[in-house]
Design a protein around this motif. Structure first.
Motif, PDB file in Angstrom:
ATOM      1  N   ASN A   1       0.863  -1.175   0.000  1.00  0.00           N
ATOM      2  CA  ASN A   1       0.000   0.000   0.000  1.00  0.00           C
ATOM      3  C   ASN A   1       0.903   1.229   0.000  1.00  0.00           C
ATOM      4  O   ASN A   1       1.165   1.816   1.046  1.00  0.00           O
ATOM      5  CB  ASN A   1      -0.929  -0.005   1.218  1.00  0.00           C
ATOM      6  CG  ASN A   1      -1.838   1.213   1.234  1.00  0.00           C
ATOM      7  OD1 ASN A   1      -1.926   1.961   0.256  1.00  0.00           O
ATOM      8  ND2 ASN A   1      -2.502   1.434   2.352  1.00  0.00           N
ATOM      9  N   TRP A   2       1.390   1.601  -1.173  1.00  0.00           N
ATOM     10  CA  TRP A   2       2.400   2.648  -1.264  1.00  0.00           C
ATOM     11  C   TRP A   2       1.872   4.017  -0.842  1.00  0.00           C
ATOM     12  O   TRP A   2       2.648   4.923  -0.538  1.00  0.00           O
ATOM     13  CB  TRP A   2       2.984   2.704  -2.680  1.00  0.00           C
ATOM     14  CG  TRP A   2       4.222   3.519  -2.725  1.00  0.00           C
ATOM     15  CD1 TRP A   2       4.408   4.692  -3.393  1.00  0.00           C
ATOM     16  CD2 TRP A   2       5.459   3.250  -2.055  1.00  0.00           C
ATOM     17  NE1 TRP A   2       5.678   5.177  -3.176  1.00  0.00           N
ATOM     18  CE2 TRP A   2       6.346   4.297  -2.353  1.00  0.00           C
ATOM     19  CE3 TRP A   2       5.901   2.237  -1.218  1.00  0.00           C
ATOM     20  CZ2 TRP A   2       7.641   4.357  -1.872  1.00  0.00           C
ATOM     21  CZ3 TRP A   2       7.194   2.292  -0.727  1.00  0.00           C
ATOM     22  CH2 TRP A   2       8.045   3.346  -1.050  1.00  0.00           C
ATOM     23  N   GLU A   3       0.599   4.188  -0.780  1.00  0.00           N
ATOM     24  CA  GLU A   3       0.040   5.451  -0.307  1.00  0.00           C
ATOM     25  C   GLU A   3       0.185   5.594   1.206  1.00  0.00           C
ATOM     26  O   GLU A   3       0.069   6.690   1.746  1.00  0.00           O
ATOM     27  CB  GLU A   3      -1.425   5.570  -0.715  1.00  0.00           C
ATOM     28  CG  GLU A   3      -1.638   5.594  -2.218  1.00  0.00           C
ATOM     29  CD  GLU A   3      -0.835   6.687  -2.908  1.00  0.00           C
ATOM     30  OE1 GLU A   3      -0.831   7.833  -2.423  1.00  0.00           O
ATOM     31  OE2 GLU A   3      -0.196   6.396  -3.939  1.00  0.00           O
ATOM     32  N   ASP A   4       0.431   4.494   1.885  1.00  0.00           N
ATOM     33  CA  ASP A   4       0.607   4.497   3.334  1.00  0.00           C
ATOM     34  C   ASP A   4       1.995   5.045   3.674  1.00  0.00           C
ATOM     35  O   ASP A   4       3.014   4.514   3.225  1.00  0.00           O
ATOM     36  CB  ASP A   4       0.460   3.064   3.867  1.00  0.00           C
ATOM     37  CG  ASP A   4       0.668   2.980   5.365  1.00  0.00           C
ATOM     38  OD1 ASP A   4       0.466   3.993   6.063  1.00  0.00           O
ATOM     39  OD2 ASP A   4       1.038   1.885   5.823  1.00  0.00           O
ATOM     40  N   GLU A   5       2.019   6.099   4.444  1.00  0.00           N
ATOM     41  CA  GLU A   5       3.282   6.759   4.798  1.00  0.00           C
ATOM     42  C   GLU A   5       4.238   5.810   5.524  1.00  0.00           C
ATOM     43  O   GLU A   5       5.452   5.882   5.346  1.00  0.00           O
ATOM     44  CB  GLU A   5       2.997   8.005   5.644  1.00  0.00           C
ATOM     45  CG  GLU A   5       4.142   8.977   5.698  1.00  0.00           C
ATOM     46  CD  GLU A   5       4.501   9.585   4.336  1.00  0.00           C
ATOM     47  OE1 GLU A   5       5.674   9.964   4.180  1.00  0.00           O
ATOM     48  OE2 GLU A   5       3.642   9.685   3.450  1.00  0.00           O
TER      49      GLU A   5
ATOM     50  N   GLU B   1       4.660   2.638   5.018  1.00  0.00           N
ATOM     51  CA  GLU B   1       5.362   1.784   4.045  1.00  0.00           C
ATOM     52  C   GLU B   1       6.464   2.567   3.343  1.00  0.00           C
ATOM     53  O   GLU B   1       7.568   2.062   3.150  1.00  0.00           O
ATOM     54  CB  GLU B   1       4.393   1.195   3.023  1.00  0.00           C
ATOM     55  CG  GLU B   1       5.083   0.218   2.090  1.00  0.00           C
ATOM     56  CD  GLU B   1       4.147  -0.576   1.212  1.00  0.00           C
ATOM     57  OE1 GLU B   1       4.615  -1.560   0.625  1.00  0.00           O
ATOM     58  OE2 GLU B   1       2.950  -0.227   1.101  1.00  0.00           O
ATOM     59  N   LYS B   2       6.187   3.804   2.996  1.00  0.00           N
ATOM     60  CA  LYS B   2       7.216   4.631   2.359  1.00  0.00           C
ATOM     61  C   LYS B   2       8.416   4.823   3.285  1.00  0.00           C
ATOM     62  O   LYS B   2       9.556   4.786   2.848  1.00  0.00           O
ATOM     63  CB  LYS B   2       6.654   5.992   1.960  1.00  0.00           C
ATOM     64  CG  LYS B   2       5.734   5.931   0.782  1.00  0.00           C
ATOM     65  CD  LYS B   2       5.228   7.312   0.419  1.00  0.00           C
ATOM     66  CE  LYS B   2       4.274   7.213  -0.754  1.00  0.00           C
ATOM     67  NZ  LYS B   2       3.728   8.508  -1.133  1.00  0.00           N
TER      68      LYS B   2
END
Length: 176
Positions: free
Chosen positions: A54-58, A60-61
């Protein structure tokens, strides 16, 4: 996958080992990973493709260095150590060096890096002058035409001259 950063000597041993395996974290697209994937295949590497959940999840970034993709994870043969490498150019340079595609000496390496930089500059020019340009559709179209009729042909001409100067053997530098 969150990788820790081992001590320099440990990381170097993993990165330099011919028995290391690899995981490449990137989106399910070609994108900027084509050269990396090609190098892994050319190097006959054992590797897997990983995708962000879920790359929109901060969170995970922030689990990867610099908060960007791609990331290459280099694993020791026994799986006890993992060394991450972030940023596409760093990954490409590491893989090309690891698999013996960066020339036979410092001159060849410098030439290979120059040809790579030339190609990157062309791609960056496209992004800056067409993709990210905040202008009317007409201005963007004019920029696209300029890119396709001037910049690309100039890049091709220059690169073809270098290929011919190297004996038209299909390589920019040397014979491999």
């Amino acid at each position: 996958m969150v990788a820790t950063f081992p001590k320099s000597a440990t990381a170097a041993a993993v990165l330099d080992s011919p028995t290391s395996t690899f995981s490449l974290l990137y989106f399910d697209t070609q994108g900027i990973c084509s050269a990396m994937r090609n190098l892994l295949v050319l190097g006959d590497a054992q590797w897997t493709q990983l995708f962000p959940q879920n790359w929109e999840d901060e969170a995970e970034k922030m689990s990867v260095q610099f908060g960007v993709l791609p990331v290459l994870y280099v694993h020791s043969q026994d799986g006890s150590q993992t060394v991450p490498i972030a940023e596409s150019k760093a990954i490409e340079n590491y893989l090309a060096t690891h698999f013996g595609y960066m020339g036979a000496n410092s001159y060849e390496t410098a030439q290979i890096l120059a040809f790579n930089a030339s190609t990157t500059a062309l791609f960056d020019s496209f992004l800056d002058s067409v993709m990210y340009l905040e202008a009317s559709a007409e201005v963007k179209q004019d920029q696209m035409v300029n890119f396709l009729t001037k910049k690309v042909p100039n890049w091709i001409r220059i690169h073809e001259e270098h290929l011919k100067a190297n004996g038209s053997n299909g390589h920019y530098v040397g014979d491999s």
